[in-house]
Design a protein around this motif. Structure first.
Motif, PDB file in Angstrom:
ATOM      1  N   GLU A  47       0.823  -1.212   0.000  1.00  0.00           N
ATOM      2  CA  GLU A  47       0.000   0.000   0.000  1.00  0.00           C
ATOM      3  C   GLU A  47       0.858   1.263   0.000  1.00  0.00           C
ATOM      4  OE1 GLU A  47      -1.789   1.314   3.940  1.00  0.00           O
ATOM      5  OE2 GLU A  47      -1.332  -0.787   4.370  1.00  0.00           O
ATOM      6  N   HIS A  48       2.024   1.204   0.601  1.00  0.00           N
ATOM      7  CA  HIS A  48       2.898   2.376   0.654  1.00  0.00           C
ATOM      8  C   HIS A  48       3.618   2.589  -0.673  1.00  0.00           C
ATOM      9  CE1 HIS A  48       2.051   2.636   4.891  1.00  0.00           C
ATOM     10  NE2 HIS A  48       2.391   1.360   5.016  1.00  0.00           N
ATOM     11  N   ASP A  51       1.623   4.584  -3.146  1.00  0.00           N
ATOM     12  CA  ASP A  51       1.319   5.950  -2.736  1.00  0.00           C
ATOM     13  C   ASP A  51       2.292   6.876  -3.478  1.00  0.00           C
ATOM     14  OD1 ASP A  51       0.270   8.092  -1.385  1.00  0.00           O
ATOM     15  OD2 ASP A  51       1.054   7.531   0.584  1.00  0.00           O
ATOM     16  N   SER A  52       2.077   8.168  -3.412  1.00  0.00           N
ATOM     17  CA  SER A  52       2.989   9.090  -4.101  1.00  0.00           C
ATOM     18  C   SER A  52       4.072   9.647  -3.182  1.00  0.00           C
ATOM     19  CB  SER A  52       2.194  10.237  -4.720  1.00  0.00           C
ATOM     20  OG  SER A  52       1.514  10.946  -3.704  1.00  0.00           O
ATOM     21  N   GLU A  53       3.890   9.504  -1.872  1.00  0.00           N
ATOM     22  CA  GLU A  53       4.860  10.056  -0.925  1.00  0.00           C
ATOM     23  C   GLU A  53       6.135   9.214  -0.903  1.00  0.00           C
ATOM     24  OE1 GLU A  53       5.033  11.997   3.459  1.00  0.00           O
ATOM     25  OE2 GLU A  53       3.156  11.290   2.652  1.00  0.00           O
TER      26      GLU A  53
END
Length: 154
Positions: A47-48, A51-53
């Protein structure tokens, strides 16, 4: 920026990811960091990764160096040429990365790997890996500062 610690605290140097997170929480860092303990399963990174971060993952990695050696890998550069990657965890990072890439774009990601001395159950972090802790923390802070400065300039 997300700092993700992988590892099992009960298996000696495999616990370096969570130990680094503990140390980060005690430091006064002027840059906002999201600190995430992901346990011992690389699958939890999925899930990480989508992400865009930006992400920094800290984990022990058998790289064939002296215990306590620290190496930084850019995921896009290092794993683009890797066909397989052995992991102490349930899924290899390469498998999880391929799955994340199939699902869409992945976040900018670096791995800080630390060569373990021991990963036996019931052992503490080894002296060699513990001595690497300041270097690991400095690398994280430098990466976070570079990311923060880059975002201020955009």
């Amino acid at each position: 920026m997300k700092i993700i610690g992988l590892g099992n605290r009960l298996r000696g140097d495999d616990g370096i990811g969570p130990v680094v997170l503990d140390s980060l929480k005690k430091k006064d860092i002027p840059i906002p960091l999201q600190v995430i303990e992901a346990g011992a399963d690389a699958f939890t990174l999925l899930e990480h990764l989508n992400d865009s971060e930006p992400i920094i993952i800290v984990d022990c990695a058998d790289m064939g160096f002296e215990p306590g050696t620290v190496k930084v890998f850019d995921v896009n550069e290092h794993f683009a040429m890797q066909h397989d990657f052995i992991s102490l965890h349930g899924f290899s990072f390469a498998e999880v990365l391929r799955l994340a890439q199939a699902m869409g774009p992945i976040a900018p990601c670096k791995i800080i790997g630390v060569q373990p001395a021991t990963i036996e159950f019931g052992q503490p972090i080894s002296r060699a890996v513990n001595k690497a802790l300041p270097e690991i923390l400095n690398l994280i802070i430098e990466e976070a500062q570079a990311y923060a400065e880059e975002n201020l300039n955009h």
